[in-house]
Scaffold this motif. Sequence first.
Motif, PDB file in Angstrom:
ATOM      1  N   THR A   5       0.836  -1.208   0.000  1.00  0.00           N
ATOM      2  CA  THR A   5       0.000   0.000   0.000  1.00  0.00           C
ATOM      3  C   THR A   5       0.867   1.254   0.000  1.00  0.00           C
ATOM      4  O   THR A   5       1.825   1.357   0.756  1.00  0.00           O
ATOM      5  N   THR A   6       0.515   2.194  -0.873  1.00  0.00           N
ATOM      6  CA  THR A   6       1.207   3.486  -0.911  1.00  0.00           C
ATOM      7  C   THR A   6       0.538   4.407   0.093  1.00  0.00           C
ATOM      8  O   THR A   6      -0.659   4.692  -0.008  1.00  0.00           O
ATOM      9  N   LYS A   7       1.315   4.857   1.067  1.00  0.00           N
ATOM     10  CA  LYS A   7       0.768   5.700   2.134  1.00  0.00           C
ATOM     11  C   LYS A   7       0.909   7.177   1.766  1.00  0.00           C
ATOM     12  O   LYS A   7       1.982   7.626   1.371  1.00  0.00           O
ATOM     13  N   ILE A   8      -0.181   7.891   1.941  1.00  0.00           N
ATOM     14  CA  ILE A   8      -0.233   9.300   1.534  1.00  0.00           C
ATOM     15  C   ILE A   8      -0.663  10.185   2.695  1.00  0.00           C
ATOM     16  O   ILE A   8      -1.563   9.835   3.464  1.00  0.00           O
ATOM     17  N   VAL A   9      -0.011  11.332   2.815  1.00  0.00           N
ATOM     18  CA  VAL A   9      -0.418  12.380   3.755  1.00  0.00           C
ATOM     19  C   VAL A   9      -0.847  13.589   2.943  1.00  0.00           C
ATOM     20  O   VAL A   9      -0.196  13.958   1.958  1.00  0.00           O
ATOM     21  N   ILE A  10      -1.950  14.205   3.348  1.00  0.00           N
ATOM     22  CA  ILE A  10      -2.471  15.405   2.681  1.00  0.00           C
ATOM     23  C   ILE A  10      -2.316  16.603   3.613  1.00  0.00           C
ATOM     24  O   ILE A  10      -2.630  16.511   4.802  1.00  0.00           O
ATOM     25  N   ILE A  11      -1.830  17.725   3.064  1.00  0.00           N
ATOM     26  CA  ILE A  11      -1.763  18.981   3.824  1.00  0.00           C
ATOM     27  C   ILE A  11      -2.587  20.005   3.065  1.00  0.00           C
ATOM     28  O   ILE A  11      -2.185  20.479   1.995  1.00  0.00           O
ATOM     29  N   ASP A  53       4.654   7.693   1.964  1.00  0.00           N
ATOM     30  CA  ASP A  53       5.468   7.566   0.748  1.00  0.00           C
ATOM     31  C   ASP A  53       5.347   8.844  -0.075  1.00  0.00           C
ATOM     32  O   ASP A  53       6.306   9.266  -0.730  1.00  0.00           O
ATOM     33  N   ILE A  54       4.141   9.420  -0.048  1.00  0.00           N
ATOM     34  CA  ILE A  54       3.842  10.622  -0.838  1.00  0.00           C
ATOM     35  C   ILE A  54       3.127  11.638   0.040  1.00  0.00           C
ATOM     36  O   ILE A  54       2.259  11.279   0.844  1.00  0.00           O
ATOM     37  N   VAL A  55       3.490  12.906  -0.117  1.00  0.00           N
ATOM     38  CA  VAL A  55       2.785  14.003   0.542  1.00  0.00           C
ATOM     39  C   VAL A  55       2.177  14.897  -0.534  1.00  0.00           C
ATOM     40  O   VAL A  55       2.870  15.312  -1.471  1.00  0.00           O
ATOM     41  N   GLN A  71      10.578  22.017   2.147  1.00  0.00           N
ATOM     42  CA  GLN A  71      11.996  22.005   2.516  1.00  0.00           C
ATOM     43  C   GLN A  71      12.232  21.199   3.795  1.00  0.00           C
ATOM     44  O   GLN A  71      13.158  20.384   3.863  1.00  0.00           O
ATOM     45  N   LYS A  72      11.378  21.426   4.794  1.00  0.00           N
ATOM     46  CA  LYS A  72      11.532  20.761   6.085  1.00  0.00           C
ATOM     47  C   LYS A  72      11.299  19.255   5.963  1.00  0.00           C
ATOM     48  O   LYS A  72      12.065  18.444   6.524  1.00  0.00           O
ATOM     49  N   ILE A  73      10.265  18.878   5.229  1.00  0.00           N
ATOM     50  CA  ILE A  73       9.952  17.453   5.053  1.00  0.00           C
ATOM     51  C   ILE A  73      11.104  16.741   4.341  1.00  0.00           C
ATOM     52  O   ILE A  73      11.519  15.652   4.734  1.00  0.00           O
ATOM     53  N   LYS A  74      11.640  17.356   3.301  1.00  0.00           N
ATOM     54  CA  LYS A  74      12.740  16.750   2.547  1.00  0.00           C
ATOM     55  C   LYS A  74      14.012  16.653   3.397  1.00  0.00           C
ATOM     56  O   LYS A  74      14.798  15.724   3.229  1.00  0.00           O
ATOM     57  N   GLN A  75      14.186  17.619   4.301  1.00  0.00           N
ATOM     58  CA  GLN A  75      15.336  17.556   5.210  1.00  0.00           C
ATOM     59  C   GLN A  75      15.210  16.371   6.169  1.00  0.00           C
ATOM     60  O   GLN A  75      16.169  15.660   6.442  1.00  0.00           O
ATOM     61  N   LEU A  76      13.984  16.170   6.654  1.00  0.00           N
ATOM     62  CA  LEU A  76      13.733  15.096   7.614  1.00  0.00           C
ATOM     63  C   LEU A  76      13.718  13.717   6.959  1.00  0.00           C
ATOM     64  O   LEU A  76      14.166  12.741   7.553  1.00  0.00           O
ATOM     65  N   ASN A  77      13.181  13.654   5.752  1.00  0.00           N
ATOM     66  CA  ASN A  77      13.113  12.378   5.041  1.00  0.00           C
ATOM     67  C   ASN A  77      13.174  12.618   3.531  1.00  0.00           C
ATOM     68  O   ASN A  77      12.149  12.833   2.888  1.00  0.00           O
TER      69      ASN A  77
END
Length: 209
Positions: A5-11, A53-55, A71-77
Motif C-alpha cells: 500500500t502506498t501511504k499518503i499524507v495530505i496537507i 510515501d507521498i505528501v 523544505q523541512k519534510i525533505k530535510q527530515l526524510n
Amino acid sequence: MITNTTKIVIIEDNEVVKDGFTLLINNIQGYEVVNAYICCEDAIKNLGKDQPDIVLTDLELPGINGIQGIQKIKQLNPDITIVVITVHEQSEMVFDALCAGASGYITKDTGYAELLEAIEEVKRGGAPMSRNIARMVVSSFQRNHSSPLTSRETEVLELLAKGKSYTIIASQLSIHKETVKSHIKNIYFKLQVNSKADAIEKALKNKFI
C-alpha cells in the motif's frame, strides 16, 4: 500477509478539498491516506508516525507556507515524494516549490482522474505537472537568462503581453496595484522604452518573456 500500500499524507486547509481528496484516494486499491492535516507543522510533527510515501500539499497554508514545509519534510526524510496541489500558477511559486524539493505541481482545477494519474506517475518516478505549468517550465528554459528583469518583473510583463489590466495583474500576483505600476516603471527603465507596446516588443525579440 505483506501489502504494498502506498501511504499518503495530505496537507490542505480547505476542509472540503481535504476530505474530497481523502475519500477519492482511499477508494483506490493500493492507496491509503494515513493522515490529513490543515498545516505543515502538524504534518511535520507526525512524519515519523505516519511514514508517508507521498505528501500532497497546498502552498498557501496557516503557519509556515507549503514551500517551507516542503523544505523541512525533505530535510527530515529525503525519500518522501511531494506533489504540490494548489491554485497558484505564478512562475516564482512554481520554481520555488520545485527547488524546495517538490516532484510534481498540479493545479486544483485538475480533474480527479488526472490527479490519480499524477499520483501514479510520481510513484513511478515521474514529475507530473498540469499542462499550463509544464508549458511555463519549458518556456523558462527557452527564455534568455541574461534578461535584466527580475522574475516578478517578468511575470508582470508576461501578463501585460496577454492584455491584462493593472488591476487584474495585481489580483493574480497578490500584490497592490501601485506595486504593479512600480514594476512597470522599472521594466521601462531597464529595457530603455517608454511604452507598453515597446516593452513587450523588445522583451519578445530578446526572449525575455
